[in-house]
Design an enzyme around this catalytic site. Sequence first.
Site, PDB file in Angstrom:
ATOM      1  N   TYR A  63      44.944  36.475  32.343  1.00 33.21           N
ATOM      2  CA  TYR A  63      46.207  37.368  30.904  1.00 33.21           C
ATOM      3  C   TYR A  63      46.406  36.532  30.363  1.00 33.21           C
ATOM      4  O   TYR A  63      46.507  36.961  29.063  1.00 33.21           O
ATOM      5  CB  TYR A  63      46.721  38.057  31.530  1.00 33.21           C
ATOM      6  CG  TYR A  63      46.339  39.865  31.959  1.00 33.21           C
ATOM      7  CD1 TYR A  63      45.237  39.713  32.806  1.00 33.21           C
ATOM      8  CD2 TYR A  63      46.985  40.931  31.633  1.00 33.21           C
ATOM      9  CE1 TYR A  63      45.112  41.514  32.954  1.00 33.21           C
ATOM     10  CE2 TYR A  63      46.570  41.889  31.696  1.00 33.21           C
ATOM     11  CZ  TYR A  63      45.211  42.336  32.173  1.00 33.21           C
ATOM     12  OH  TYR A  63      44.794  43.327  32.941  1.00 33.21           O
ATOM     13  N   LYS A  70      38.402  36.073  45.092  1.00 39.33           N
ATOM     14  CA  LYS A  70      36.480  35.633  44.779  1.00 39.33           C
ATOM     15  C   LYS A  70      36.437  34.408  44.818  1.00 39.33           C
ATOM     16  O   LYS A  70      35.768  33.386  44.294  1.00 39.33           O
ATOM     17  CB  LYS A  70      36.132  35.851  43.345  1.00 39.33           C
ATOM     18  CG  LYS A  70      35.093  36.252  43.147  1.00 39.33           C
ATOM     19  CD  LYS A  70      34.577  37.434  43.552  1.00 39.33           C
ATOM     20  CE  LYS A  70      32.860  37.517  43.866  1.00 39.33           C
ATOM     21  NZ  LYS A  70      32.123  38.304  43.769  1.00 39.33           N
ATOM     22  N   ASP A  83      35.313  42.349  45.242  1.00 44.38           N
ATOM     23  CA  ASP A  83      33.978  43.414  45.189  1.00 44.38           C
ATOM     24  C   ASP A  83      34.403  44.111  46.294  1.00 44.38           C
ATOM     25  O   ASP A  83      33.845  45.092  46.091  1.00 44.38           O
ATOM     26  CB  ASP A  83      32.923  42.367  44.916  1.00 44.38           C
ATOM     27  CG  ASP A  83      32.244  41.294  45.665  1.00 44.38           C
ATOM     28  OD1 ASP A  83      33.442  41.361  46.660  1.00 44.38           O
ATOM     29  OD2 ASP A  83      31.610  41.363  45.666  1.00 44.38           O
ATOM     30  N   ASP A 129      44.768  44.319  38.451  1.00 48.81           N
ATOM     31  CA  ASP A 129      44.850  45.301  37.497  1.00 48.81           C
ATOM     32  C   ASP A 129      43.760  46.747  38.229  1.00 48.81           C
ATOM     33  O   ASP A 129      44.429  47.686  37.700  1.00 48.81           O
ATOM     34  CB  ASP A 129      44.708  44.750  35.525  1.00 48.81           C
ATOM     35  CG  ASP A 129      43.817  45.548  34.949  1.00 48.81           C
ATOM     36  OD1 ASP A 129      45.203  46.474  33.986  1.00 48.81           O
ATOM     37  OD2 ASP A 129      43.499  45.946  33.697  1.00 48.81           O
ATOM     38  N   ASP A 180      44.299  50.666  39.982  1.00 45.07           N
ATOM     39  CA  ASP A 180      43.776  51.500  38.652  1.00 45.07           C
ATOM     40  C   ASP A 180      43.123  52.852  40.243  1.00 45.07           C
ATOM     41  O   ASP A 180      43.093  53.862  40.053  1.00 45.07           O
ATOM     42  CB  ASP A 180      43.140  51.532  37.929  1.00 45.07           C
ATOM     43  CG  ASP A 180      43.864  52.099  36.349  1.00 45.07           C
ATOM     44  OD1 ASP A 180      44.898  51.296  36.335  1.00 45.07           O
ATOM     45  OD2 ASP A 180      43.700  52.111  35.725  1.00 45.07           O
TER      46      ASP A 180
HETATM   47  C1  IPM Z   1      48.943  47.580  33.529  1.00 41.69           C
HETATM   48  C2  IPM Z   1      48.470  47.753  31.819  1.00 41.69           C
HETATM   49  C3  IPM Z   1      48.541  46.785  31.232  1.00 41.69           C
HETATM   50  C4  IPM Z   1      47.737  45.658  32.084  1.00 41.69           C
HETATM   51  C5  IPM Z   1      47.467  47.071  29.775  1.00 41.69           C
HETATM   52  C6  IPM Z   1      48.282  48.052  29.053  1.00 41.69           C
HETATM   53  C7  IPM Z   1      47.910  45.452  29.140  1.00 41.69           C
HETATM   54  O1  IPM Z   1      46.564  48.302  31.957  1.00 41.69           O
HETATM   55  O2  IPM Z   1      49.980  47.872  33.221  1.00 41.69           O
HETATM   56  O3  IPM Z   1      47.781  47.630  34.260  1.00 41.69           O
HETATM   57  O4  IPM Z   1      46.452  45.074  31.611  1.00 41.69           O
HETATM   58  O5  IPM Z   1      48.287  44.456  32.527  1.00 41.69           O
HETATM   59 MG    MG Z   2      46.343  48.536  34.269  1.00 44.35          MG
END
Ligand code: IPM
Ligand code: MG
Length: 360
Positions: A141, A192, A224, A248, A252
């Site tokens: 990032y 990885k 993975d 990240d 999710d």
């Molecule tokens: C998160 C979000 C952010 C990230 C984005 C909005 C930049 O997806 O906080 O997980 O990738 O960190």
């Molecule tokens: Mg995110």
Amino acid sequence: MTKKVLILPGDGIGPEIVTEAERVLRAADEKFNLGLEIDHGLLGGSAIDQHGAPYPEETSAKAKAADAILLGAVGGPKWDNIERSIRPERGLLGIRSELELFGNLRPAILYPQLADASSLKPEVVSGLDILIVRELTGGIYFGTPRGIRELENGEREGYNTYKYSESEIRRIGVVAFESARKRNGRVCSVDKANVLEATILWREIMEEVAKDYPDVELSHMYVDNAAMQLVRAPKQFDVMVTGNMFGDILSDAAAMLTGSIGMLPSASLDASGKGMYEPCHGSAPDIAGQGIANPLATILSAAMMLRYSLDMSAAADAIESAVDTVLDKGLRTADIYTDGDVKVSTSEMGAAVVEALAAQ
Ligand code: IPM
Ligand code: MG
């Protein structure tokens, strides 16, 4: 003694969910006499509209002066075509980086009341309690060089750099091991290392950190496989620690196990425990302004803020238990609604939490 809380509503559903979290915070302040001094600031698209920058100087000054920060979410299609150096997401990355909020805690807990809302079978997720510890201010990032350049043949090439220094790896490792100590004593480090040198070093340093925590068990998993295991048998995990990008993505996936990403809070901490608190979900522009977003992740983020940065754990417990109460009552926003529940709006959900808090 007063404690300064800076609220950054952001964009999309951000203002709606933050409004509810602020009501809950004010109710907790009144009930427990917390002495919170709440201020507001701009971040992301709303800041671009007013100041031409996603993380303006004024917000930066307020953020530095605050004891803790509560954020909604940033970004939206309105700013999609803006020059990439000032996109709303840059504001979020900017504040994380400037305040050195490297330790991102993303707990994925399944509320038993929501077992039916998960896309996985109830027996696979019931009792789920995972903590993802994501490194938040390094890795791909932030790595340089980065950009889009023109090659000699006239073709364009996009490039980023994935790098981690030993000290960056070590400090997030310590956060993970300390957290595991307070939980079930297991850390799974995700990398990885079969392909990427940066994560070969990551694995090595995690082994080194583990030496200081003989009571915590360390295992390693390729990313993975970790993605697969999260949807196959998620209860095998206690604490997962990983770099910025893998974290990240995996967070999710973990969020969805719990029924809805609308339930997941997060904390982003610096070395001294100061932090920014935000729901794991984004600004959901498709449902913004409709009053249907789930404010619980933000309300739970406010509870985390009281616990981790402000040393007000009784108030944090009370908010979490109020959320439990409203779920027990069957109140559900659209994202966690299944047949037979009581469907409520964003503000009705916030009001119900305030009411449950007052009734305790
Ligand atoms: C998160 C979000 C952010 C990230 C984005 C909005 C930049 O997806 O906080 O997980 O990738 O960190
Ligand atoms: Mg995110």
